[in-house]
Design an enzyme around this catalytic site. Structure first.
Site, PDB file in Angstrom:
ATOM      1  N   GLN A 155     -54.236  58.362 -98.941  1.00 19.26           N
ATOM      2  CA  GLN A 155     -53.019  59.069 -98.559  1.00 19.26           C
ATOM      3  C   GLN A 155     -51.779  58.538 -99.277  1.00 19.26           C
ATOM      4  O   GLN A 155     -50.781  59.239 -99.391  1.00 19.26           O
ATOM      5  CB  GLN A 155     -52.823  58.981 -97.046  1.00 19.26           C
ATOM      6  CG  GLN A 155     -53.808  59.846 -96.275  1.00 19.26           C
ATOM      7  CD  GLN A 155     -53.543  59.833 -94.791  1.00 19.26           C
ATOM      8  OE1 GLN A 155     -53.115  58.837 -94.226  1.00 19.26           O
ATOM      9  NE2 GLN A 155     -53.799  60.949 -94.125  1.00 19.26           N
ATOM     10  N   HIS A 211     -44.570  55.635 -84.973  1.00 18.89           N
ATOM     11  CA  HIS A 211     -44.958  55.856 -86.361  1.00 18.89           C
ATOM     12  C   HIS A 211     -44.211  57.051 -86.955  1.00 18.89           C
ATOM     13  O   HIS A 211     -43.713  56.996 -88.080  1.00 18.89           O
ATOM     14  CB  HIS A 211     -46.465  56.112 -86.459  1.00 18.89           C
ATOM     15  CG  HIS A 211     -47.296  54.880 -86.518  1.00 18.89           C
ATOM     16  ND1 HIS A 211     -47.614  54.151 -85.396  1.00 18.89           N
ATOM     17  CD2 HIS A 211     -47.891  54.237 -87.557  1.00 18.89           C
ATOM     18  CE1 HIS A 211     -48.367  53.121 -85.728  1.00 18.89           C
ATOM     19  NE2 HIS A 211     -48.548  53.148 -87.036  1.00 18.89           N
ATOM     20  N   GLU A 232     -41.951  50.812 -86.388  1.00 20.92           N
ATOM     21  CA  GLU A 232     -43.273  50.313 -86.013  1.00 20.92           C
ATOM     22  C   GLU A 232     -43.674  49.090 -86.815  1.00 20.92           C
ATOM     23  O   GLU A 232     -44.592  48.360 -86.444  1.00 20.92           O
ATOM     24  CB  GLU A 232     -44.328  51.412 -86.126  1.00 20.92           C
ATOM     25  CG  GLU A 232     -44.460  52.036 -87.506  1.00 20.92           C
ATOM     26  CD  GLU A 232     -45.540  51.377 -88.337  1.00 20.92           C
ATOM     27  OE1 GLU A 232     -46.372  50.660 -87.768  1.00 20.92           O
ATOM     28  OE2 GLU A 232     -45.528  51.569 -89.549  1.00 20.92           O
ATOM     29  N   HIS A 283     -51.293  61.791 -84.364  1.00 18.69           N
ATOM     30  CA  HIS A 283     -51.512  61.057 -85.601  1.00 18.69           C
ATOM     31  C   HIS A 283     -51.273  61.930 -86.835  1.00 18.69           C
ATOM     32  O   HIS A 283     -50.710  61.475 -87.834  1.00 18.69           O
ATOM     33  CB  HIS A 283     -52.919  60.472 -85.622  1.00 18.69           C
ATOM     34  CG  HIS A 283     -53.158  59.496 -84.517  1.00 18.69           C
ATOM     35  ND1 HIS A 283     -53.758  59.860 -83.332  1.00 18.69           N
ATOM     36  CD2 HIS A 283     -52.849  58.185 -84.398  1.00 18.69           C
ATOM     37  CE1 HIS A 283     -53.812  58.805 -82.528  1.00 18.69           C
ATOM     38  NE2 HIS A 283     -53.269  57.787 -83.149  1.00 18.69           N
ATOM     39  N   ALA A 306     -49.192  64.323 -86.954  1.00 18.83           N
ATOM     40  CA  ALA A 306     -47.757  64.613 -87.011  1.00 18.83           C
ATOM     41  C   ALA A 306     -47.027  63.680 -87.964  1.00 18.83           C
ATOM     42  O   ALA A 306     -46.231  64.128 -88.803  1.00 18.83           O
ATOM     43  CB  ALA A 306     -47.155  64.528 -85.607  1.00 18.83           C
TER      44      ALA A 306
END
Length: 346
Positions: A102, A313, A12, A288, A290
């Site tokens: 994150q 992604h 990506e 998302h 995942a």
């Protein structure tokens, strides 16, 4: 010094390659050289939120860095000793504070002492996971894995003004525990799930949120679901419409951020369409979440879940993780709309 070279143009080709590489560089103590950073984006290189992610990773790990500046497309990062403590990271734009968080949360969760981190910047910008997603979807599963953390919100920050401010308190753990049983109950609101509709409104007419909720109720037939329009404090106008499907382990949060010139009804329709696709798949983890679960799962050594068709992604994140950790990831299509992802240590 020997560096692992990570090509930021792979898959990506966005900021996720950078963030995953930084996290795993620190935790595996492997220096990295990142090239072609965000090569597939309209504005390649480090933007403010990516620059702050690098600086946050540098700070918590006492790393040595080379070439780190706004717009940089290549950097070197050599991690030192990881330390917990009190930290403060400000993006200065509406860039995502959640993505900065994150990057360092798995790191601080495995530090030698507790940490308090203050973030300033965007919390709901439509191009990245929101603070609501972090609270209700991502963090509940990390808590199941042994990560003790809580969020304290001072104010939200919508695009383009930003200005959000919040804190995260993290207690360290010796190791992360694998996620078990996530695929035991698929998303089915008619059986055991709790559905919720919510609109956040800042410096805009309340009727925008009322119309969003009413439209989603009609499309999803969620007449009995809790409904809320919340007026929130923010540095500028903003609107976030959310539909939530809760299970025994976490909530799947579907969110569409309002845009100038886009009607409230259209905002709700976009969100509801994603919800219907997810529910039809009878999966347990939405698209998302995942890809964002993969790093903590890899650190735990194993895990599995069902999801909709894996995104680019997700596939890119798997490739980056494999550069640092001896894991095997199996992706199996179970139905036309549902896939199963299994991660194990090789």
């Amino acid at each position: 010094m020997k560096y692992i070279t990570i090509d930021g143009a792979q898959g990506e080709g966005g900021g996720q390659v950078l963030r995953t590489a930084l996290t795993l560089s620190i935790l595996t103590k492997q220096p990295i050289e990142l090239v072609n950073i965000r090569a597939n984006r309209a504005k390649p290189g480090l933007l403010r939120q990516h620059y702050i992610s690098v600086m946050a990773a540098k700070t918590v790990s006492n790393a040595e860095v080379e070439g780190v500046e706004l717009g940089a497309t290549s950097i070197r990062f050599s991690p030192g000793e990881l330390t917990g403590g009190d930290y403060h990271f400000s993006i200065g734009t509406a860039g995502s504070t959640v993505l900065v968080c994150q990057t360092i949360l798995p790191v601080l969760a495995l530090a030698n002492s507790a940490s308090t981190v203050t973030f300033e910047g965007g919390t709901h910008n439509g191009m990245s996971p929101s603070l609501c997603f972090l609270q209700h979807s991502y963090l509940p599963l990390l808590r199941k894995m042994g990560v003790a953390c809580r969020v304290c919100i001072e104010k939200l920050g919508f695009y383009p003004a930003g200005g959000g401010k919040w804190q995260m308190l993290v207690e360290p753990t010796a190791s992360l525990q694998p996620i078990d049983g996530l695929d035991a109950r698929a998303a089915d609101p008619s059986v055991e799930q709790q559905c919720q509709l919510k609109a956040l409104i800042s410096s805009l007419p309340k009727h925008i949120g009322d119309r969003e909720v009413a439209t989603a109720v009609k499309i999803l037939a969620w007449q009995q679901a809790p409904q809320d329009v919340e007026l929130v404090e923010s540095a500028g106008p903003g609107n976030s419409f959310q539909a939530m499907v809760s299970t025994h382990s976490h909530a799947s949060v579907f969110e569409t951020v309002g845009e100038l010139g886009v009607s409230a009804e259209r905002v709700a329709k976009r969100c509801a369409g994603r919800v219907k696709q997810f529910l039809n798949a009878q999966a347990t983890v939405e698209e998302h979440l995942a890809d964002q679960l993969l790093v903590p799962m890899a650190l735990a050594g194993s895990g599995s879940f069902t999801t909709t068709k894996p995104s680019l992604h997700t596939l890119t994140n798997i490739d980056v993780i494999k550069r640092f950790l001896p894991v095997r990831v199996r992706i199996e299509q179970q139905t036309k709309q549902r896939w199963r992802i299994d991660l194990t240590t090789t």
